[in-house]
Design an enzyme around this catalytic site. Sequence first.
Site, short mmCIF file in Angstrom:
data_model
loop_
_atom_site.label_atom_id
_atom_site.label_comp_id
_atom_site.label_asym_id
_atom_site.label_seq_id
_atom_site.Cartn_x
_atom_site.Cartn_y
_atom_site.Cartn_z
CD1 TRP A 14 48.05 -6.33 17.87
CD2 TRP A 14 46.88 -7.96 16.87
NE1 TRP A 14 46.74 -6.22 18.27
CE2 TRP A 14 46.00 -7.21 17.67
CE3 TRP A 14 46.37 -9.02 16.15
CZ2 TRP A 14 44.63 -7.49 17.77
CZ3 TRP A 14 45.00 -9.32 16.23
CH2 TRP A 14 44.15 -8.55 17.02
CB ALA A 143 48.05 -12.27 14.95
CE LYS A 194 47.62 -10.43 26.85
NZ LYS A 194 48.32 -11.27 25.88
CB THR A 251 47.20 -14.76 27.01
OG1 THR A 251 46.40 -13.71 26.52
CG2 THR A 251 48.59 -14.59 26.44
N1 NDP Z 1 50.39 -11.38 17.94
C1 NDP Z 1 49.22 -11.23 18.53
O1 NDP Z 1 48.35 -12.10 18.41
C2 NDP Z 1 48.92 -10.00 19.31
C3 NDP Z 1 49.91 -9.10 19.66
N2 NDP Z 1 49.59 -7.99 20.39
C4 NDP Z 1 50.60 -7.02 20.76
O2 NDP Z 1 51.05 -6.34 19.59
C5 NDP Z 1 52.38 -5.87 19.80
C6 NDP Z 1 53.23 -6.31 18.61
O3 NDP Z 1 53.23 -7.71 18.66
P1 NDP Z 1 53.34 -8.66 17.41
O4 NDP Z 1 52.94 -8.04 16.14
O5 NDP Z 1 52.68 -9.90 17.79
O6 NDP Z 1 54.92 -8.87 17.46
P2 NDP Z 1 55.85 -9.58 16.41
O7 NDP Z 1 57.05 -10.07 17.15
O8 NDP Z 1 55.05 -10.55 15.62
O9 NDP Z 1 56.27 -8.37 15.45
C7 NDP Z 1 56.87 -7.21 15.92
C8 NDP Z 1 57.15 -6.33 14.71
O10 NDP Z 1 57.72 -5.09 15.16
C9 NDP Z 1 58.97 -4.91 14.51
N3 NDP Z 1 59.92 -4.17 15.29
C10 NDP Z 1 60.70 -4.60 16.32
N4 NDP Z 1 61.46 -3.60 16.78
C11 NDP Z 1 61.19 -2.51 16.01
C12 NDP Z 1 61.67 -1.19 15.97
N5 NDP Z 1 62.60 -0.76 16.84
N6 NDP Z 1 61.18 -0.36 15.04
C13 NDP Z 1 60.26 -0.76 14.16
N7 NDP Z 1 59.74 -2.01 14.15
C14 NDP Z 1 60.20 -2.88 15.07
C15 NDP Z 1 59.45 -6.33 14.26
O11 NDP Z 1 60.46 -6.32 13.27
P3 NDP Z 1 61.67 -7.40 13.25
O12 NDP Z 1 61.22 -8.45 12.27
O13 NDP Z 1 62.82 -6.62 12.79
O14 NDP Z 1 61.83 -7.94 14.64
C16 NDP Z 1 58.15 -6.97 13.77
O15 NDP Z 1 57.86 -6.63 12.45
C17 NDP Z 1 52.85 -6.47 21.14
O16 NDP Z 1 52.76 -5.50 22.12
C18 NDP Z 1 51.85 -7.59 21.38
O17 NDP Z 1 51.65 -7.83 22.76
C19 NDP Z 1 48.31 -7.73 20.77
C20 NDP Z 1 47.31 -8.58 20.43
C21 NDP Z 1 47.52 -9.79 19.68
O1 13P Z 2 47.66 -10.73 23.33
C1 13P Z 2 47.53 -11.75 22.70
C2 13P Z 2 46.21 -12.36 22.45
O2 13P Z 2 45.17 -11.59 22.95
C3 13P Z 2 48.74 -12.43 22.16
O3 13P Z 2 49.46 -12.93 23.20
P1 13P Z 2 50.98 -13.36 23.03
O4 13P Z 2 51.78 -12.10 22.85
O5 13P Z 2 51.33 -14.11 24.25
O6 13P Z 2 51.05 -14.22 21.78
#
Ligand code: NDP
Ligand code: 13P
Length: 350
Positions: A14, A143, A194, A251
């Site tokens: 994201w 994403a 959700k 989702t």
């Molecule tokens: N993906 C999506 O489509 C969407 C996601 N979100 C929300 O965004 C948030 C992030 O999700 P998303 O990007 O998908 O997650 P990912 O699992 O894709 O990535 C998480 C990132 O955070 C890093 N991370 C984990 N722990 C730490 C820490 N202690 N300090 C610093 N960095 C850390 C991870 O690093 P490492 O590689 O080391 O694990 C990785 O780079 C979540 O709350 C999710 O619900 C919201 C909308 C859409």
């Molecule tokens: O929040 C999301 C889309 O709106 C992403 O959902 P997931 O974390 O389940 O991939």
Amino acid sequence: MMDKKIAVIGAGSWGTALSMVLSDNGYNVSLWSHRKLQAEEIQNQHTNEKYLPGVVLSNLIKGTDRLDEALKDASALLLVVPAKAMRDVLKQIRTKLNHPLLFIHGVKGIEPGSFKRMSEVIMEEIPESLRSGVVVLSGPSHAEEVSLRHPTTVAVASPNSQAAKTAQDLFFNHYFRVYTNEDMIGVEIGGALKNIIALGAGMLDGLGYGDNAKAALITRGLAEISRLGTKLGAYPLTFIGLTGMGDLIVTCTSVHSRNWRAGNMLGKGQKLDEVLKSMGMVVEGVRTAEAAHALAEGLNIEMPITTAIYQVLFEGKHPKTAVDELMDRDKKDEIAPLTHSLNERMEQKH
Ligand SMILES: NC(=O)C1=CN([C@@H]2O[C@H](COP(=O)(O)OP(=O)(O)OC[C@H]3O[C@@H](n4cnc5c(N)ncnc54)[C@H](OP(=O)(O)O)[C@@H]3O)[C@@H](O)[C@H]2O)C=CC1
Ligand SMILES: O=C(CO)COP(=O)(O)O
């Protein structure tokens, strides 16, 4: 130029996709990863293969593993780390901050243990003098699709309408349509909860059930999210908007969803530990189920679906048994309990 740089904290799927939106809008983005190798890949290869395979990043996106470098001269900061990491990352940011920033977060989770919303955690960790506003960005937005620049809508919410408008201006473009909303509580609760329902949707698919069951889960899931959210101070109508019903639809019905995928494996009989190990990305719904279950018990709110999913995740209940028990509960009226919580909320307002 000071106002043209945004710091994005968290280089997962994201954080990377939203960096692309910001760079498409002409901003310089400093994308911070806590992993040196990943920061170097973003900086030198212009890719983030683990989290957004096949995507090429703009030269406006610079990778760094140094928080001071990411924050230097930035006017806004976007937090996109898993909910459980938020407080620790904020503590690190606090030590490097020397000017006020607009704090925006895109995290869909609740802090484990404290059961606080992310904006509450931000306000606890960052003194008011170092923040010009706190905003949540949420909505139906995988994403993978945003990185393909497919049409997407989200909401940015804050009680500070100027802060929400500034966030809207940062992200808004022809494929990423951003609405403002004043109900930060409702938007944060809808976005977090959700994910629990999405786990349930995956379980139903894993069990081999069909569209009727899925529609029931989404609709009744929304009813209980609204019940809890309203009790926590949200505006009931927020839950039929993008960050409530909208995000539930995307989702619960998309194979992109990590929560749906995890639920699907559980429905097929795999154990939670092995499911989480195989995902390699954050599945926020698991910890959020624990938080929502505890909040519902504390506030005496009926959340049968959340309870059932909690029992599957943490108490070894078979998903099929959970569905059977949900179906066999006492007869109920569909709307009366919702009307009751709506009336309660309106009375609080007056
Ligand atoms: N993906 C999506 O489509 C969407 C996601 N979100 C929300 O965004 C948030 C992030 O999700 P998303 O990007 O998908 O997650 P990912 O699992 O894709 O990535 C998480 C990132 O955070 C890093 N991370 C984990 N722990 C730490 C820490 N202690 N300090 C610093 N960095 C850390 C991870 O690093 P490492 O590689 O080391 O694990 C990785 O780079 C979540 O709350 C999710 O619900 C919201 C909308 C859409
Ligand atoms: O929040 C999301 C889309 O709106 C992403 O959902 P997931 O974390 O389940 O991939």
